[in-house]
Design an enzyme around this catalytic site. Structure first.
Site, PDB file in Angstrom:
ATOM      1  CE  LYS A  22      -2.119  -0.463   3.936  1.00  0.00           C
ATOM      2  NZ  LYS A  22      -1.542  -1.672   4.511  1.00  0.00           N
ATOM      3  NE  ARG A  34       7.684  -2.318   5.725  1.00  0.00           N
ATOM      4  CZ  ARG A  34       6.403  -2.023   5.959  1.00  0.00           C
ATOM      5  NH1 ARG A  34       5.569  -1.819   4.957  1.00  0.00           N
ATOM      6  NH2 ARG A  34       5.955  -1.981   7.192  1.00  0.00           N
ATOM      7  NE  ARG A  70       7.247   0.221  10.048  1.00  0.00           N
ATOM      8  CZ  ARG A  70       6.016   0.256   9.575  1.00  0.00           C
ATOM      9  NH1 ARG A  70       5.786   0.800   8.390  1.00  0.00           N
ATOM     10  NH2 ARG A  70       5.008  -0.230  10.249  1.00  0.00           N
ATOM     11  NE  ARG A  73       2.872  -3.898  11.451  1.00  0.00           N
ATOM     12  CZ  ARG A  73       3.817  -3.758  10.528  1.00  0.00           C
ATOM     13  NH1 ARG A  73       4.958  -4.385  10.642  1.00  0.00           N
ATOM     14  NH2 ARG A  73       3.604  -2.993   9.494  1.00  0.00           N
TER      15      ARG A  73
HETATM   16  P1  AMP Z   1       1.748   1.284   9.449  1.00  0.00           P
HETATM   17  O1  AMP Z   1       2.973   2.079   9.096  1.00  0.00           O
HETATM   18  O2  AMP Z   1       0.523   1.741   8.705  1.00  0.00           O
HETATM   19  O3  AMP Z   1       1.971  -0.195   9.334  1.00  0.00           O
HETATM   20  O4  AMP Z   1       1.435   1.589  10.991  1.00  0.00           O
HETATM   21  C1  AMP Z   1       2.356   1.264  12.011  1.00  0.00           C
HETATM   22  C2  AMP Z   1       1.645   1.246  13.356  1.00  0.00           C
HETATM   23  O5  AMP Z   1       1.091   2.555  13.636  1.00  0.00           O
HETATM   24  C3  AMP Z   1       0.449   0.298  13.441  1.00  0.00           C
HETATM   25  O6  AMP Z   1       0.836  -1.032  13.726  1.00  0.00           O
HETATM   26  C4  AMP Z   1      -0.343   0.936  14.582  1.00  0.00           C
HETATM   27  O7  AMP Z   1       0.251   0.683  15.836  1.00  0.00           O
HETATM   28  C5  AMP Z   1      -0.167   2.430  14.287  1.00  0.00           C
HETATM   29  N1  AMP Z   1      -1.236   2.921  13.373  1.00  0.00           N
HETATM   30  C6  AMP Z   1      -1.069   3.395  12.103  1.00  0.00           C
HETATM   31  N2  AMP Z   1      -2.247   3.760  11.574  1.00  0.00           N
HETATM   32  C7  AMP Z   1      -3.188   3.522  12.514  1.00  0.00           C
HETATM   33  C8  AMP Z   1      -4.602   3.653  12.567  1.00  0.00           C
HETATM   34  N3  AMP Z   1      -5.309   4.118  11.514  1.00  0.00           N
HETATM   35  N4  AMP Z   1      -5.242   3.313  13.716  1.00  0.00           N
HETATM   36  C9  AMP Z   1      -4.561   2.867  14.792  1.00  0.00           C
HETATM   37  N5  AMP Z   1      -3.235   2.666  14.790  1.00  0.00           N
HETATM   38  C10 AMP Z   1      -2.533   2.988  13.671  1.00  0.00           C
END
Ligand code: AMP
Length: 215
Positions: free
Chosen positions: A13, A127, A160, A171
């Site tokens: 994404k 990644r 990360r 996740r």
């Molecule tokens: P991502 O980079 O989108 O994989 O997000 C990394 C982490 O940020 C996630 O595992 C959540 O802990 C937090 N996070 C990101 N977006 C959201 C969201 N829309 N709602 C709640 N937590 C979020």
């Protein structure tokens, strides 16, 4: 054009959203990036988010929605946005509809990028991300030209903390529990466009652009 990117972590994404933002000339708003920036700046928001992020859990809705509200009010979102990682719960979905309605806007499409679980774990575990410009690399399918260095800005690449296998699996579980119902929600709204994430980055991007043109 106001777009949402949906799909499990690791489906691609973020990479696709960044390319699409350049193509369409609208900002790429990634909730995970906003949290990571807050964490780096050691703000209250960042410290609140950290414990959830470390475990691969979702940050509470009210915190996340307030952060996105602030971002959507910035003038660069006037012409449109590509939302990546938000919404992730039905509560956030409803809040987003309201936030946009306050500005006389609606969602034009929800792009659902799909991939198998094995592929997701494989991709996330290899990644690497640029500390400076957030560009994403994959050591298997999209390695940087020089090891550890960003092709775009020369920044340092890092893995990360939540891309380690155990957190990755959590996740993905959280995604299935809390985020996958959004697929049906947007399908019912007639806004869902499904894209299979196989065939390479450029191929997937071409499929997205084609689907948006005929939407
Ligand atoms: P991502 O980079 O989108 O994989 O997000 C990394 C982490 O940020 C996630 O595992 C959540 O802990 C937090 N996070 C990101 N977006 C959201 C969201 N829309 N709602 C709640 N937590 C979020």
């Amino acid at each position: 054009m106001n777009l949402i990117m949906l799909g499990p972590p690791g489906a691609g994404k973020g990479t696709q959203a960044a390319m699409l933002a350049v193509q369409l000339g609208i900002p790429h708003v990634a909730s995970g990036d906003l949290f990571r920036e807050a964490l780096k700046a050691e703000t209250e928001l960042g410290l609140t988010a950290k414990s959830y992020m470390d475990r691969g859990e979702l940050v509470p809705d009210e915190v996340t929605i307030a952060m996105i509200r602030e971002r959507l009010l910035k003038s660069d979102c006037d012409k449109g946005i590509i939302l990546d990682g938000f919404p992730r719960t039905i509560e956030q979905t409803k809040a987003l509809t309201e936030l946009l309605a306050e500005q006389g806007k609606t969602i034009d499409a929800a792009l659902f990028i799909d991939a198998s679980e094995d592929e997701l774990v494989r991709r996330l575990s290899s990644r690497w991300t640029c500390r400076n410009c957030q560009a994403i690399y994959n050591l298997i399918s999209n390695p940087p030209r020089e090891k550890g260095k960003c092709d775009v800005c020369g920044g340092e690449l890092y893995q990360r903390a939540d891309d380690v296998p155990e957190t990755v699996r959590n996740r993905i579980r959280v995604y299935w529990d809390q985020t996958s119902p959004l697929i049906d929600y947007y399908r019912d709204e007639g806004l869902l466009i499904t894209i299979e994430s196989e065939g390479g980055i450029d191929h997937v991007q071409a499929k997205i652009l084609e689907a948006l043109q005929s939407a």
